[in-house]
Design a protein around this motif. Structure first.
Motif, PDB file in Angstrom:
ATOM      1  N   PRO A 276       0.804  -1.240   0.000  1.00 37.90           N
ATOM      2  CA  PRO A 276       0.000   0.000   0.000  1.00 37.90           C
ATOM      3  C   PRO A 276       0.832   1.283   0.000  1.00 37.90           C
ATOM      4  O   PRO A 276       0.455   2.265  -0.644  1.00 37.90           O
ATOM      5  CB  PRO A 276      -0.821  -0.127   1.290  1.00 37.90           C
ATOM      6  N   GLU A 277       1.966   1.272   0.699  1.00 40.89           N
ATOM      7  CA  GLU A 277       2.791   2.482   0.742  1.00 40.89           C
ATOM      8  C   GLU A 277       3.549   2.710  -0.562  1.00 40.89           C
ATOM      9  O   GLU A 277       3.996   3.830  -0.843  1.00 40.89           O
ATOM     10  CB  GLU A 277       3.797   2.394   1.902  1.00 40.89           C
ATOM     11  N   ALA A 278       3.714   1.647  -1.369  1.00 37.08           N
ATOM     12  CA  ALA A 278       4.480   1.774  -2.613  1.00 37.08           C
ATOM     13  C   ALA A 278       3.605   2.099  -3.815  1.00 37.08           C
ATOM     14  O   ALA A 278       4.048   2.780  -4.750  1.00 37.08           O
ATOM     15  CB  ALA A 278       5.247   0.481  -2.883  1.00 37.08           C
ATOM     16  N   THR A 279       2.364   1.645  -3.801  1.00 39.50           N
ATOM     17  CA  THR A 279       1.503   1.807  -4.984  1.00 39.50           C
ATOM     18  C   THR A 279       1.363   3.251  -5.435  1.00 39.50           C
ATOM     19  O   THR A 279       1.535   3.549  -6.630  1.00 39.50           O
ATOM     20  CB  THR A 279       0.116   1.186  -4.720  1.00 39.50           C
ATOM     21  N   PRO A 280       1.062   4.212  -4.531  1.00 45.69           N
ATOM     22  CA  PRO A 280       0.940   5.602  -5.012  1.00 45.69           C
ATOM     23  C   PRO A 280       2.251   6.169  -5.545  1.00 45.69           C
ATOM     24  O   PRO A 280       2.237   7.007  -6.452  1.00 45.69           O
ATOM     25  CB  PRO A 280       0.463   6.371  -3.773  1.00 45.69           C
ATOM     26  N   ILE A 281       3.378   5.717  -5.029  1.00 49.92           N
ATOM     27  CA  ILE A 281       4.676   6.167  -5.544  1.00 49.92           C
ATOM     28  C   ILE A 281       4.859   5.660  -6.962  1.00 49.92           C
ATOM     29  O   ILE A 281       5.287   6.395  -7.857  1.00 49.92           O
ATOM     30  CB  ILE A 281       5.821   5.698  -4.625  1.00 49.92           C
ATOM     31  N   TYR A 282       4.528   4.387  -7.168  1.00 50.82           N
ATOM     32  CA  TYR A 282       4.594   3.831  -8.519  1.00 50.82           C
ATOM     33  C   TYR A 282       3.699   4.619  -9.474  1.00 50.82           C
ATOM     34  O   TYR A 282       4.086   4.923 -10.606  1.00 50.82           O
ATOM     35  CB  TYR A 282       4.161   2.365  -8.512  1.00 50.82           C
ATOM     36  N   ASN A 283       2.498   4.939  -9.026  1.00 50.91           N
ATOM     37  CA  ASN A 283       1.562   5.638  -9.900  1.00 50.91           C
ATOM     38  C   ASN A 283       2.095   6.987 -10.344  1.00 50.91           C
ATOM     39  O   ASN A 283       1.763   7.461 -11.436  1.00 50.91           O
ATOM     40  CB  ASN A 283       0.214   5.791  -9.199  1.00 50.91           C
ATOM     41  N   ASP A 284       2.935   7.588  -9.533  1.00 54.50           N
ATOM     42  CA  ASP A 284       3.529   8.888  -9.885  1.00 54.50           C
ATOM     43  C   ASP A 284       4.530   8.771 -11.030  1.00 54.50           C
ATOM     44  O   ASP A 284       4.567   9.629 -11.910  1.00 54.50           O
ATOM     45  CB  ASP A 284       4.219   9.510  -8.669  1.00 54.50           C
ATOM     46  N   PHE A 285       5.359   7.706 -11.007  1.00 48.58           N
ATOM     47  CA  PHE A 285       6.417   7.641 -12.023  1.00 48.58           C
ATOM     48  C   PHE A 285       6.188   6.573 -13.093  1.00 48.58           C
ATOM     49  O   PHE A 285       6.984   6.443 -14.017  1.00 48.58           O
ATOM     50  CB  PHE A 285       7.799   7.446 -11.380  1.00 48.58           C
ATOM     51  N   LEU A 286       5.100   5.806 -12.976  1.00 51.91           N
ATOM     52  CA  LEU A 286       4.877   4.711 -13.918  1.00 51.91           C
ATOM     53  C   LEU A 286       4.929   5.152 -15.388  1.00 51.91           C
ATOM     54  O   LEU A 286       5.498   4.429 -16.224  1.00 51.91           O
ATOM     55  CB  LEU A 286       3.561   4.015 -13.610  1.00 51.91           C
ATOM     56  N   PRO A 287       4.375   6.325 -15.751  1.00 53.05           N
ATOM     57  CA  PRO A 287       4.459   6.729 -17.160  1.00 53.05           C
ATOM     58  C   PRO A 287       5.894   6.808 -17.691  1.00 53.05           C
ATOM     59  O   PRO A 287       6.111   6.611 -18.899  1.00 53.05           O
ATOM     60  CB  PRO A 287       3.788   8.102 -17.165  1.00 53.05           C
ATOM     61  N   GLU A 288       6.852   7.063 -16.820  1.00 55.77           N
ATOM     62  CA  GLU A 288       8.245   7.102 -17.262  1.00 55.77           C
ATOM     63  C   GLU A 288       8.740   5.718 -17.699  1.00 55.77           C
ATOM     64  O   GLU A 288       9.716   5.606 -18.453  1.00 55.77           O
ATOM     65  CB  GLU A 288       9.140   7.636 -16.140  1.00 55.77           C
ATOM     66  N   LEU A 289       8.066   4.675 -17.235  1.00 54.15           N
ATOM     67  CA  LEU A 289       8.468   3.305 -17.577  1.00 54.15           C
ATOM     68  C   LEU A 289       7.745   2.775 -18.811  1.00 54.15           C
ATOM     69  O   LEU A 289       8.093   1.703 -19.307  1.00 54.15           O
ATOM     70  CB  LEU A 289       8.191   2.365 -16.392  1.00 54.15           C
TER      71      LEU A 289
END
Length: 322
Positions: free
Chosen positions: A81-94
């Motif tokens: 849960p603590e990682a999912t919103p962080i991923y959502n922030d930078f996922l487009p870069e991947l």
């Protein structure tokens, strides 16, 4: 027929030239916010880069060897849960890294899959467990869709077990909560302890059935044949897509090096027989697996692609694969 391997590509020195990297939840949570982001971003870039390198290697092999299961830690800790919103922030870069993996797979006809872990139990009688299982399936579906899959029925396989106290009814209820993309990719397999082939065939109207012939032998002490009526049901569940079979054998030293082992003669508990061998050392069993010529085979064996290559060489000597 394609022969695949699971997750780790090994070179001739038994080393992984393109390993996935992971981290622990404990380490992640111990870091400041910026370091958390850097950690999972850097790991994701390494893993996507190494996945592409693995696919490049497969693209150079004969078509029969262009099949693999991708490790679930492609995006480490994504469902925490603590990682999912962080991923959502930078996922487009991947996105470009995902895109090129999907493009090379489709260009070279590389068949891909995921296999969420044993704790993804859609048929559990505990609501929180079901919720987490759905999240896990959707994470794998997200990775596949970012590679451009999930658009047509079984253009990518996400395989799970149907274990859980609620059985088929629980599985059916949870299946109904999945995204359309996940529904198009999900498959379910029989296991060696709780869900027999007859049990999972109840789900044939929902999703394809993956036949695991070793699991079936461990549970039933039966070497199922391609002529078994249930195999026809398995094939029909794939609705025209070439089905997938899982093949493993018991560990070296537990079963003979030739012939069909009989559990009553071996006198060993199923918990020992279920463990996978390093290599496919019994050619009687190899011929049996290869006789399922309407299937692609996912090789579940500890020496990964090296053991798969041995099975491929055996199949060529037998004239079973060009």
């Amino acid at each position: 027929m394609k022969l695949g391997f699971a997750c780790k590509y090994l070179d001739s020195d038994l080393k992984q030239p393109f390993p996935f990297r992971a981290t622990t939840r404990k380490r992640f949570l111990s870091l400041p916010a910026e370091e958390q982001k850097k950690l999972i971003y850097d790991l994701s870039v390494v893993n996507l880069t190494n996945l592409y390198a693995t696919l490049e290697k497969l693209a150079q092999l004969p078509d029969a060897l262009r099949m693999m299961r991708i490790g679930s830690d492609l995006l480490p800790l994504y469902t925490v849960p603590e990682a999912t919103p962080i991923y959502n922030d930078f996922l487009p870069e991947l996105y470009p890294l995902f895109t090129r993996c999907g493009e090379i797979a489709r260009q070279y006809n590389i068949r891909l899959s995921f296999h969420p872990g044993q704790y993804s139990v859609l048929a559990s009688d505990t609501p929180l467990v079901v919720e987490r299982a759905i999240e896990d399936v959707e994470y794998h579906a997200l990775c596949a869709t970012l590679m451009g899959f999930g658009k047509t029925f079984q253009d990518f396989k996400i395989n799970i077990h149907m274990n859980g106290r609620k059985g088929f009814e629980g599985f059916q209820a949870a299946f109904g909560q999945l995204s359309d993309e996940a529904k198009r990719m999900l498959t379910v397999e029989n296991d060696e302890i709780s869900c027999s082939l007859d049990d999972v065939l109840q789900a044939a109207a929902l999703c394809p059935i993956v036949l695991d012939i070793h699991h079936h032998w461990v549970k039933e002490n039966e070497f199922i044949t391609p002529e078994d009526p249930r195999v026809a049901q398995v094939i029909a569940s794939w609705r025209g897509v070439r089905p997938v079979l899982h093949y493993s054998i018991s560990q070296e030293g537990l079963i003979p090096e030739q012939g069909f082992p009989d559990q009553l003669v071996l006198g060993l508990p199923k918990t020992k027989l279920r463990a996978h061998s390093d290599y496919y050392f019994n050619n009687t069993l190899n011929d049996w697996a290869l006789s399922f010529d309407k299937f692609d085979i996912m090789c579940e064996v500890k020496m990964k692609n090296l053991a798969r290559d041995g099975l491929y060489n055996h199949a060529q000597r037998r004239g079973m694969i060009p």
